[in-house]
Design a protein around this motif. Structure first.
Motif, short mmCIF file in Angstrom:
data_model
loop_
_atom_site.label_atom_id
_atom_site.label_comp_id
_atom_site.label_asym_id
_atom_site.label_seq_id
_atom_site.Cartn_x
_atom_site.Cartn_y
_atom_site.Cartn_z
N ILE A 156 1.02 -1.14 0.05
CA ILE A 156 -0.03 0.12 -0.14
C ILE A 156 0.95 1.26 -0.07
N PRO A 157 0.56 2.36 -0.46
CA PRO A 157 1.23 3.46 -0.51
C PRO A 157 1.59 4.10 0.85
N ALA A 158 0.87 4.10 1.95
CA ALA A 158 1.19 4.43 3.23
C ALA A 158 0.63 3.92 4.36
N TRP A 159 1.09 3.65 5.34
CA TRP A 159 0.62 3.19 6.48
C TRP A 159 0.80 3.98 7.57
N TYR A 160 0.28 3.85 9.15
CA TYR A 160 0.43 4.85 9.91
C TYR A 160 1.17 4.31 11.14
N LEU A 161 2.30 4.81 11.64
CA LEU A 161 2.85 4.74 12.85
C LEU A 161 2.63 5.57 14.13
N ALA A 162 2.41 5.12 15.14
CA ALA A 162 2.16 5.82 16.50
C ALA A 162 3.05 5.58 17.39
N THR A 163 3.47 6.91 17.95
CA THR A 163 4.41 6.76 18.99
C THR A 163 3.64 7.52 20.26
N SER A 164 4.10 7.71 21.57
CA SER A 164 3.47 8.33 22.57
C SER A 164 4.33 8.76 23.35
N VAL A 165 4.21 10.19 23.58
CA VAL A 165 5.38 10.86 24.83
C VAL A 165 4.34 11.57 25.66
N ASP A 166 4.70 11.54 26.72
CA ASP A 166 3.81 12.25 27.98
C ASP A 166 2.47 12.03 27.86
N ASN A 167 2.08 11.06 27.51
CA ASN A 167 0.59 10.65 27.51
C ASN A 167 -0.03 11.33 26.33
N GLN A 168 0.83 11.59 25.24
CA GLN A 168 0.29 12.43 24.05
C GLN A 168 0.49 11.51 22.98
N PRO A 169 -0.63 10.76 22.35
CA PRO A 169 -0.20 9.93 21.19
C PRO A 169 0.23 10.89 19.84
N HIS A 170 1.21 10.53 19.13
CA HIS A 170 1.45 10.95 17.70
C HIS A 170 1.34 9.92 16.71
N VAL A 174 9.47 12.25 15.20
CA VAL A 174 9.24 10.83 15.41
C VAL A 174 10.61 9.96 15.89
N TRP A 175 11.77 10.62 15.53
CA TRP A 175 13.09 10.16 16.11
C TRP A 175 13.09 10.57 17.58
N GLU A 176 12.87 11.94 17.84
CA GLU A 176 13.04 12.34 19.14
C GLU A 176 11.78 11.71 20.16
N GLU A 177 10.76 11.36 19.56
CA GLU A 177 9.85 10.60 20.54
C GLU A 177 10.16 9.22 20.62
N LEU A 178 10.71 8.53 19.51
CA LEU A 178 11.20 7.27 19.94
C LEU A 178 12.44 7.10 20.84
N LEU A 179 13.09 8.18 20.93
CA LEU A 179 14.27 8.42 22.10
C LEU A 179 13.60 8.26 23.52
N GLN A 180 12.45 8.84 23.49
CA GLN A 180 11.90 9.08 24.74
C GLN A 180 11.06 7.63 25.14
N ASN A 181 10.58 7.20 24.31
CA ASN A 181 9.54 5.98 24.46
C ASN A 181 9.58 5.26 23.12
N GLN A 182 10.02 4.04 23.39
CA GLN A 182 10.33 3.10 22.31
C GLN A 182 8.92 2.22 21.88
N LEU A 183 8.07 2.36 22.48
CA LEU A 183 6.73 1.59 22.20
C LEU A 183 5.94 2.40 21.02
N ILE A 184 5.72 1.37 20.14
CA ILE A 184 4.99 1.78 18.68
C ILE A 184 4.04 0.85 18.58
N GLU A 185 3.05 1.67 17.54
CA GLU A 185 2.17 0.68 16.99
C GLU A 185 1.83 1.22 15.65
N ALA A 186 1.73 0.10 14.44
CA ALA A 186 1.45 0.66 13.14
C ALA A 186 0.19 -0.11 12.77
#
Length: 137
Positions: A15-29, A53-65
């Protein structure tokens, strides 16, 4: 590559695009992603150290796609981002080609701002509106 890993990678690359979610300070991105590859039996994604997204991953490595593939259902992939960039030359070139194809600008596949991260401890499900089917990874 396991059959489940092959299925997940097929969803993410068909597919052309999918979505990656991160979360920092209880705020999803959530943001669109479109590069996924396999190396050493793991799924890898590519981004740049200059992106939020890289800065967010440095703070919290949990992801969902999540990915919707018409006619096939949608995928949910959860895990932890492995931040040690071990991309081989072939994957670095593929990531570079992919991102520059999206009109991003880098000084080549070995540009120090390009970074690859793996999906560690992955868990995946595919849903077809009627049921959730776990994917063995």
């Amino acid at each position: 590559m396991t059959p489940g890993m092959k299925t997940v990678l097929e969803y993410l690359t068909s597919i052309p695009a999918w979505y990656l979610a991160t979360s920092v300070d209880n705020q999803p991105h959530v943001r669109p992603f479109s590069f996924a590859a396999e190396q050493d039996g793991k799924i890898w994604f590519c981004t740049a150290t200059t992106k939020d997204v890289w800065e967010e991953l440095l703070q919290n490595q949990l992801i969902e796609a999540t990915a919707w593939w018409p006619g096939h259902g949608w995928l949910i992939l959860r895990g932890r981002a492995g931040l040690e960039d071990r991309a081989n030359a072939e994957m670095r070139q593929a990531g570079y080609d992919h991102l520059t194809g999206l009109n991003e600008h880098y000084d080549g596949p070995n540009d120090s701002t390009l970074v690859f991260f793996s999906v560690e401890e992955p868990k995946a499900w595919i849903c077809n509106h009627d049921e959730w089917v776990p994917v063995e990874l």
